[in-house]
Design a protein around this motif. Structure first.
Motif, PDB file in Angstrom:
ATOM      1  N   ARG A 274     -10.559   2.654   8.576  1.00  0.00           N
ATOM      2  CA  ARG A 274      -9.152   3.050   8.474  1.00  0.00           C
ATOM      3  C   ARG A 274      -8.243   1.840   8.688  1.00  0.00           C
ATOM      4  O   ARG A 274      -7.289   1.608   7.929  1.00  0.00           O
ATOM      5  CB  ARG A 274      -8.854   4.128   9.528  1.00  0.00           C
ATOM      6  N   PHE A 275      -8.545   1.097   9.706  1.00  0.00           N
ATOM      7  CA  PHE A 275      -7.766  -0.106  10.012  1.00  0.00           C
ATOM      8  C   PHE A 275      -7.789  -1.096   8.853  1.00  0.00           C
ATOM      9  O   PHE A 275      -6.758  -1.632   8.431  1.00  0.00           O
ATOM     10  CB  PHE A 275      -8.335  -0.717  11.296  1.00  0.00           C
ATOM     11  N   LEU A 276      -8.961  -1.344   8.284  1.00  0.00           N
ATOM     12  CA  LEU A 276      -9.072  -2.289   7.178  1.00  0.00           C
ATOM     13  C   LEU A 276      -8.338  -1.783   5.935  1.00  0.00           C
ATOM     14  O   LEU A 276      -7.690  -2.559   5.221  1.00  0.00           O
ATOM     15  CB  LEU A 276     -10.550  -2.536   6.861  1.00  0.00           C
ATOM     16  N   ALA A 277      -8.454  -0.478   5.674  1.00  0.00           N
ATOM     17  CA  ALA A 277      -7.761   0.094   4.516  1.00  0.00           C
ATOM     18  C   ALA A 277      -6.246  -0.052   4.670  1.00  0.00           C
ATOM     19  O   ALA A 277      -5.534  -0.402   3.715  1.00  0.00           O
ATOM     20  CB  ALA A 277      -8.132   1.566   4.361  1.00  0.00           C
ATOM     21  N   GLU A 278      -5.741   0.179   5.870  1.00  0.00           N
ATOM     22  CA  GLU A 278      -4.305   0.024   6.120  1.00  0.00           C
ATOM     23  C   GLU A 278      -3.869  -1.429   5.955  1.00  0.00           C
ATOM     24  O   GLU A 278      -2.809  -1.709   5.370  1.00  0.00           O
ATOM     25  CB  GLU A 278      -3.981   0.500   7.537  1.00  0.00           C
ATOM     26  N   TRP A 279      -4.670  -2.344   6.480  1.00  0.00           N
ATOM     27  CA  TRP A 279      -4.334  -3.770   6.384  1.00  0.00           C
ATOM     28  C   TRP A 279      -4.252  -4.207   4.924  1.00  0.00           C
ATOM     29  O   TRP A 279      -3.292  -4.857   4.493  1.00  0.00           O
ATOM     30  CB  TRP A 279      -5.376  -4.579   7.151  1.00  0.00           C
ATOM     31  N   LEU A 280      -5.266  -3.829   4.135  1.00  0.00           N
ATOM     32  CA  LEU A 280      -5.277  -4.218   2.722  1.00  0.00           C
ATOM     33  C   LEU A 280      -4.104  -3.589   1.968  1.00  0.00           C
ATOM     34  O   LEU A 280      -3.425  -4.264   1.178  1.00  0.00           O
ATOM     35  CB  LEU A 280      -6.601  -3.793   2.076  1.00  0.00           C
TER      36      LEU A 280
END
Length: 368
Positions: free
Chosen positions: A27-33
């Motif tokens: 979730r964190f990585l998807a938000e960052w990207l």
């Protein structure tokens, strides 16, 4: 008719895909990207769930996800990371700033505030774990929770909070530096008026020196060296992008103290460094996104991880004033040995300092 991909749909799909690929913080990585692709903060993403992505944004998001799954660091993909109060540009060939190094900056500031800087002018450091930032983080989380509650599918989208790459919270609310007045406890402190002088060796992105300048504006001069041309170029870029004074950030290319003039020697209050410190036999155990992408020159330092540190110990006495601080970030298993090297070299009040995970991470010592 072309299929419509909203921000919500893209975020949900990316999270699921990254989870299937074994990412531990999908979730964190998807938000960052997605924040990078859309140029929106995290809270803006949640407030724009129904907004369709353009064809260009979808294509870029696809490219980013592919690169991430192949192991490329997300900081290189998005071109930036958060470091203390700053957004730092990142590029391949230059070491990515770590959250641990934020505490290295904090130790330098504590020393300067207590020994060098005028006590009536020092700014209170703003860190992700300060009360002001924590309050803003909670306000942001409440706003996001309210938005999610209104959306029927929000409960299926995961609850990971936006964070730095180590999981520490990132606040997207702009918090202004606050001024604090501290009474001087002796006449020497009250009469102190000169600017602090800091020498950083191996500056990389410039994150350490630039944080010092940003958090104590007008009170510090930093001379920063790096042997890698790519690092010097990126540090200069970050200084300009952050609109920090180039006059107070004296950036020089060269090995260790090679760029330091003779008349500057013995004039620094601090010598700080985050040098290469990974032992050779540990390199293969590092995550793929580190060992396969970040520069080996900035990582490996001999059998025990202390080759570069020994060189720093040799030159530090030439650079520092009496009572000056020598402080480095090091490999956790090498800190005690490093501290002993400092004692043998004549430094006093040698300390091993733990990071936020309570692992030994820094060695600090003072010139006699």
């Amino acid at each position: 008719m072309a299929e419509v991909w909203t921000i919500q749909r893209c975020l949900s799909w990316t999270q699921t895909y990254l989870a299937e690929k074994g990412e531990t913080k999908p979730r964190f990585l998807a938000e960052w990207l997605l924040s990078s692709v859309t140029k929106k903060s995290r809270i803006e993403l949640y407030l724009s769930f129904d907004q369709p992505l353009s064809a260009e944004e979808l294509k870029l998001m696809h490219t980013y996800v592919v690169r991430l799954v192949k192991g490329e660091p997300i900081q290189y993909i998005t071109g930036e990371t958060q470091f203390r109060t700053l957004t730092i540009a990142c590029r391949p060939g230059v070491l990515i700033p770590r959250p641990e190094t934020e505490l290295l900056v904090e130790e330098v500031l504590n020393y300067l505030d207590g020994k060098i800087l005028p006590q009536t002018q020092t700014n209170k450091a703003v860190l992700p774990w300060n009360a002001e930032i924590e309050a803003a983080r909670k306000a942001e989380a409440a706003a996001i929770e309210q938005t999610q509650a209104k959306d029927s599918s929000a409960e299926n989208l995961g609850a990971e909070s936006m964070s730095n790459h180590d999981g520490t919270p990132v606040c997207n609310v702009d918090i202004a530096h606050t001024e604090t007045t501290v009474a001087a406890d002796d006449a020497d402190k009250q009469n102190t008026c000169r600017m602090a002088r800091v020498l950083e060796i191996g500056t990389g992105t410039g994150c350490i020196s630039l944080s010092l300048l940003a958090e104590r504006p007008g009170l510090i001069n930093c001379v920063a060296t790096d042997i890698a041309p790519a690092a010097v170029e990126l540090a200069a870029h970050n200084c300009a992008a952050l609109e920090l004074s180039g006059n107070q950030f004296d950036l020089r290319e060269g090995d260790l103290i090679e760029p330091i003039r003779v008349d500057e020697q013995g004039q620094f209050d601090v010598l700080v460094s985050n040098p290469p410190y990974i032992p050779c036999n540990v390199m293969d155990k590092l995550p793929t996104n580190v060992k396969n992408y970040e520069p080996e020159l900035a990582l490996v330092s001999g059998v025990d991880g202390l080759d570069m540190y020994r060189r720093l110990i040799d030159v530090a006495p030439q650079m520092l004033r009496s009572g000056g601080l020598f402080i480095c970030e090091l490999y956790e298993d090498a800190c005690e040995a490093a501290a002993q090297l400092c004692r043998e070299a004549g430094f006093v009040d040698v300390r091993v300092i733990a990071d936020l995970t309570q692992r030994p991470r820094f060695v600090a010592a003072y010139m006699s």
